[in-house]
Design an enzyme around this catalytic site. Structure first.
Site, PDB file in Angstrom:
ATOM      1  CE  LYS A   9     -99.163  29.338 -37.756  1.00 50.51           C
ATOM      2  NZ  LYS A   9    -100.767  29.242 -38.474  1.00 50.51           N
ATOM      3  NE  ARG A  84    -101.814  34.941 -35.900  1.00 49.14           N
ATOM      4  CZ  ARG A  84    -101.875  33.711 -35.705  1.00 49.14           C
ATOM      5  NH1 ARG A  84    -100.858  32.865 -34.587  1.00 49.14           N
ATOM      6  NH2 ARG A  84    -103.071  33.102 -35.194  1.00 49.14           N
ATOM      7  NE  ARG A 123    -108.007  23.827 -35.300  1.00 47.62           N
ATOM      8  CZ  ARG A 123    -106.967  25.124 -35.817  1.00 47.62           C
ATOM      9  NH1 ARG A 123    -105.414  24.355 -35.985  1.00 47.62           N
ATOM     10  NH2 ARG A 123    -107.371  25.934 -35.139  1.00 47.62           N
ATOM     11  NE  ARG A 156    -108.316  27.532 -31.466  1.00 45.16           N
ATOM     12  CZ  ARG A 156    -106.958  27.458 -31.907  1.00 45.16           C
ATOM     13  NH1 ARG A 156    -105.756  26.789 -32.553  1.00 45.16           N
ATOM     14  NH2 ARG A 156    -106.778  29.278 -32.646  1.00 45.16           N
ATOM     15  NE  ARG A 167    -108.212  31.745 -36.157  1.00 44.26           N
ATOM     16  CZ  ARG A 167    -109.188  30.253 -36.119  1.00 44.26           C
ATOM     17  NH1 ARG A 167    -109.408  30.175 -35.881  1.00 44.26           N
ATOM     18  NH2 ARG A 167    -107.621  29.736 -35.903  1.00 44.26           N
TER      19      ARG A 167
HETATM   20  P1  AMP Z   1    -103.549  30.730 -32.637  1.00 46.96           P
HETATM   21  O1  AMP Z   1    -103.935  29.554 -32.419  1.00 46.96           O
HETATM   22  O2  AMP Z   1    -102.032  30.165 -33.431  1.00 46.96           O
HETATM   23  O3  AMP Z   1    -104.460  30.002 -34.344  1.00 46.96           O
HETATM   24  O4  AMP Z   1    -104.156  31.701 -32.414  1.00 46.96           O
HETATM   25  C1  AMP Z   1    -104.673  32.009 -32.393  1.00 46.96           C
HETATM   26  C2  AMP Z   1    -105.538  33.380 -31.319  1.00 46.96           C
HETATM   27  O5  AMP Z   1    -104.813  33.859 -30.243  1.00 46.96           O
HETATM   28  C3  AMP Z   1    -105.531  34.555 -32.641  1.00 46.96           C
HETATM   29  O6  AMP Z   1    -106.138  34.777 -33.405  1.00 46.96           O
HETATM   30  C4  AMP Z   1    -104.476  36.025 -31.561  1.00 46.96           C
HETATM   31  O7  AMP Z   1    -106.376  36.050 -31.503  1.00 46.96           O
HETATM   32  C5  AMP Z   1    -104.174  35.168 -30.747  1.00 46.96           C
HETATM   33  N1  AMP Z   1    -102.278  35.027 -31.349  1.00 46.96           N
HETATM   34  C6  AMP Z   1    -101.616  34.297 -31.877  1.00 46.96           C
HETATM   35  N2  AMP Z   1    -100.905  34.499 -32.015  1.00 46.96           N
HETATM   36  C7  AMP Z   1    -100.072  35.683 -32.199  1.00 46.96           C
HETATM   37  C8  AMP Z   1     -99.312  36.958 -31.871  1.00 46.96           C
HETATM   38  N3  AMP Z   1     -98.263  35.940 -32.206  1.00 46.96           N
HETATM   39  N4  AMP Z   1     -99.847  38.045 -31.954  1.00 46.96           N
HETATM   40  C9  AMP Z   1    -101.254  38.416 -32.380  1.00 46.96           C
HETATM   41  N5  AMP Z   1    -101.901  38.032 -31.605  1.00 46.96           N
HETATM   42  C10 AMP Z   1    -101.587  36.188 -31.536  1.00 46.96           C
END
Ligand code: AMP
Length: 228
Positions: A9, A84, A123, A156, A167
């Protein structure tokens, strides 16, 4: 952009953002930035992010809606990581409807689970410019150094294997309903997210070209009135 963690994404949102000259609003990146800057909100958010759980909707929705109100979003935006779950999708729909807008496209990147785990564990991200690398498929020229800006590359915390599994579970539980939500609204486009970045980019480009043509023909027919 819809799809599980590691589906690409972020990478493809960035490419689309350049093509349309609109910003990427990446919820995960916004949260990591808040955590880096420390402060009372950072403490609240950190626990969820490090465990791979979703940050509560009331916090997330407020932060993202405030971001979308900023002037750089006036001509459109690509969302990466938000919504999400259904509650977030409904909040986004309401916010857009108030402005007479709706989601144009929901691009769903499909990638199988084994491939996702493989991608996430290797990554690396540039701490300066956010560029994304993969140690095997898209490695930096020099170990640990960003090709673009020379920044240091890091893994990360939540890309470590145990958290990755969590996740993916959370994605299955919360986010898979979004596919149906956007399919019902006629804006969902499924894309095979496997192969090289260029392969996937070509597939997305074909969708965007179709969208451009539909948009142009709707404008000609007077169905929509956009202030370009
Ligand atoms: P990502 O970088 O999109 O994989 O997001 C990393 C982490 O941020 C996720 O595992 C969640 O803990 C938090 N997060 C990101 N986007 C959301 C969202 N829309 N709603 C809730 N938590 C989020």
């Amino acid at each position: 952009m819809l799809g599980p963690p590691g589906s690409g994404k972020g990478t493809h949102a960035t490419i689309i953002s350049k093509e349309f000259s609109i910003p990427v609003i990446a919820s995960g990146e916004i949260f990591r930035d808040i955590i880096r800057r420390d402060g009372p909100l950072a403490e609240k958010i950190k626990g969820y992010v490090l465990k791979g759980e979703l940050v509560p909707d009331e916090i997330t929705i407020k932060i993202i809606m405030d971001r979308l109100e900023m002037p750089d979003c006036e001509k459109g935006f690509v969302l990466d990581g938000f919504p999400r779950n259904l509650r977030q999708a409904e909040a986004l729909t309401r916010w857009l409807e108030k402005k007479g807008l709706s989601v144009d496209l929901a691009i769903y990147l499909k990638v199988n689970k084994e491939e996702l785990i493989r991608r996430l564990s290797s990554r690396r991200i540039c701490e300066k410019c956010g560029a994304i690398y993969h140690l095997i498929f898209n490695p930096p020229k020099n170990d640990e150094i960003c090709d673009i800006c020379g920044g240091h590359l890091y893994q990360r915390e939540d890309d470590k294997e145990e958290v990755v599994k969590r996740r993916l579970e959370v994605y299955e539980r919360e986010s898979s309903q979004l596919i149906e939500y956007y399919a019902k609204r006629g804006v969902l486009r499924e894309v095979d997210g496997t192969g090289t970045i260029e392969d996937v980019q070509k597939r997305i480009k074909a969708i965007l070209n179709c969208f451009r043509k539909e948009l142009a023909s709707d404008l000609n027919d007077g169905y929509i009135n956009r202030n370009e």
